[in-house]
Design an enzyme around this catalytic site. Structure first.
Site, PDB file in Angstrom:
ATOM      1  N   LYS A 161       0.833  -1.205   0.000  1.00  0.00           N
ATOM      2  CA  LYS A 161       0.000   0.000   0.000  1.00  0.00           C
ATOM      3  C   LYS A 161       0.868   1.255   0.000  1.00  0.00           C
ATOM      4  O   LYS A 161       0.594   2.217  -0.737  1.00  0.00           O
ATOM      5  CB  LYS A 161      -0.933  -0.014   1.209  1.00  0.00           C
ATOM      6  CG  LYS A 161      -1.715   1.270   1.429  1.00  0.00           C
ATOM      7  CD  LYS A 161      -2.607   1.643   0.249  1.00  0.00           C
ATOM      8  CE  LYS A 161      -3.452   2.872   0.588  1.00  0.00           C
ATOM      9  NZ  LYS A 161      -4.186   3.369  -0.588  1.00  0.00           N
ATOM     10  N   LYS A 230       0.931  12.308   6.171  1.00  0.00           N
ATOM     11  CA  LYS A 230       1.031  11.127   7.031  1.00  0.00           C
ATOM     12  C   LYS A 230       1.613   9.952   6.260  1.00  0.00           C
ATOM     13  O   LYS A 230       2.528   9.263   6.723  1.00  0.00           O
ATOM     14  CB  LYS A 230      -0.350  10.795   7.593  1.00  0.00           C
ATOM     15  CG  LYS A 230      -0.399   9.578   8.513  1.00  0.00           C
ATOM     16  CD  LYS A 230      -0.801   8.286   7.805  1.00  0.00           C
ATOM     17  CE  LYS A 230      -2.211   8.339   7.257  1.00  0.00           C
ATOM     18  NZ  LYS A 230      -2.628   7.005   6.717  1.00  0.00           N
TER      19      LYS A 230
END
Length: 288
Positions: A161, A230
């Site tokens: 991911k 993030k």
């Protein structure tokens, strides 16, 4: 049918939970801010209540801290044999820790991060990467999208991911630079994007992100700048742990910070291109 738990009704989580309901599954949900459950979801007051009643609980939360907080409740209240289905983008280290901690309690952690923007989530067109034993989870996963890659370990799915998001981020960074160069030289960036997006770079991600950058359309956010920052920090931490240089990620991180310093928290992460435009001396997208 036993209920499926779902934690997190943000721009991605809400349509994902709705699709579970549409598939005929009984869904019990929780969100930090109450009142955001989609139709058909039985909203509960606590994670503990959901964990006690649902053999499978999916998390679609913003970051490591939110997932860790929820996991502490799942550790305590999820029954032996229960499954934590982690669909958030989290660090490789946390995925590894969740896999270990759940196993120590006779529970199962399966990573299932997704690729796709909110509109893809609404249409059940998410690409799902799984890590771990997915036995019995087919109807749940199929209700939200397509399992496109299956890996043996949860932490591997989380790493994939981050790698995928790095490639998307590279598209944003590259088009931010190229289109700023074109515009500075008097070429309409929308015309350049129309050309490359229909010829040698004809791909959905290229057309989508490149088109938004060319049109300076950064709102509403499909994936917010703060979440992009993030994720790039997670990429850089994974790269540090594995001793892999990611210079483009470091550059993009600085552009995230520059855009956020101008108060653009609610912009799409493609809005990092605004920092590139301004560094080139082009007019800001809007007055801050």
């Amino acid at each position: 049918m036993e209920a499926v738990g779902f934690l997190g009704f943000g721009r991605m989580g809400r349509p994902m939970a709705q699709n579970l309901v549409s598939a005929g599954l009984r869904v019990a949900g929780w969100n930090r801010t109450p009142g955001k459950a989609p139709p058909g979801v039985s909203e509960k007051q606590s994670i503990a209540e959901i964990a006690r009643d649902c053999p499978v609980v999916a998390t679609m939360l913003a970051d490591d801290a939110a997932v860790e907080s929820a996991a502490r409740e799942l550790f305590e209240h999820l029954p032996r044999g229960g499954t934590h289905l982690g669909m958030s983008t989290i660090s490789v280290a946390l995925a590894r820790r969740l896999e270990h901690e759940h196993a120590a309690r006779g529970q199962r952690y399966v990573a299932a991060p997704v690729f796709g923007r909110p509109e893809a989530a609404e249409k059940k067109l998410l690409w799902i990467v799984t890590g771990g034993d997915t036995t019995g989870l087919g109807p749940i996963l199929d209700a939200m999208g397509k399992v496109s890659l299956s890996l043996p370990e949860a932490n591997q799915a989380s790493l994939v991911k981050l790698c995928g998001n790095f490639l998307i981020l590279s598209i944003i960074e590259s088009f931010g630079e190229a289109l700023a160069l074109a515009e500075k030289g008097g070429v309409d960036p929308r015309e350049l994007m129309g050309f490359v997006g229909s010829t040698f770079l004809d791909a959905p991600a290229v057309r989508g992100y490149g088109g938004r950058i060319a049109r300076t359309e950064f709102e509403p956010a499909g994936f917010a700048l703060v979440l992009g920052l993030k994720d790039v920090n997670l990429m850089l931490k994974a790269a540090e742990d594995l001793r892999v240089p990611l210079p483009l990620a470091a550059i993009a991180r600085d552009h995230f910070l520059a855009a956020l310093a101008r108060g653009r928290e609610n912009w799409d992460w493609g809005g990092l291109a605004s920092a590139i435009r301004e560094a080139a001396g082009l007019a800001p997208v809007r007055r801050d």
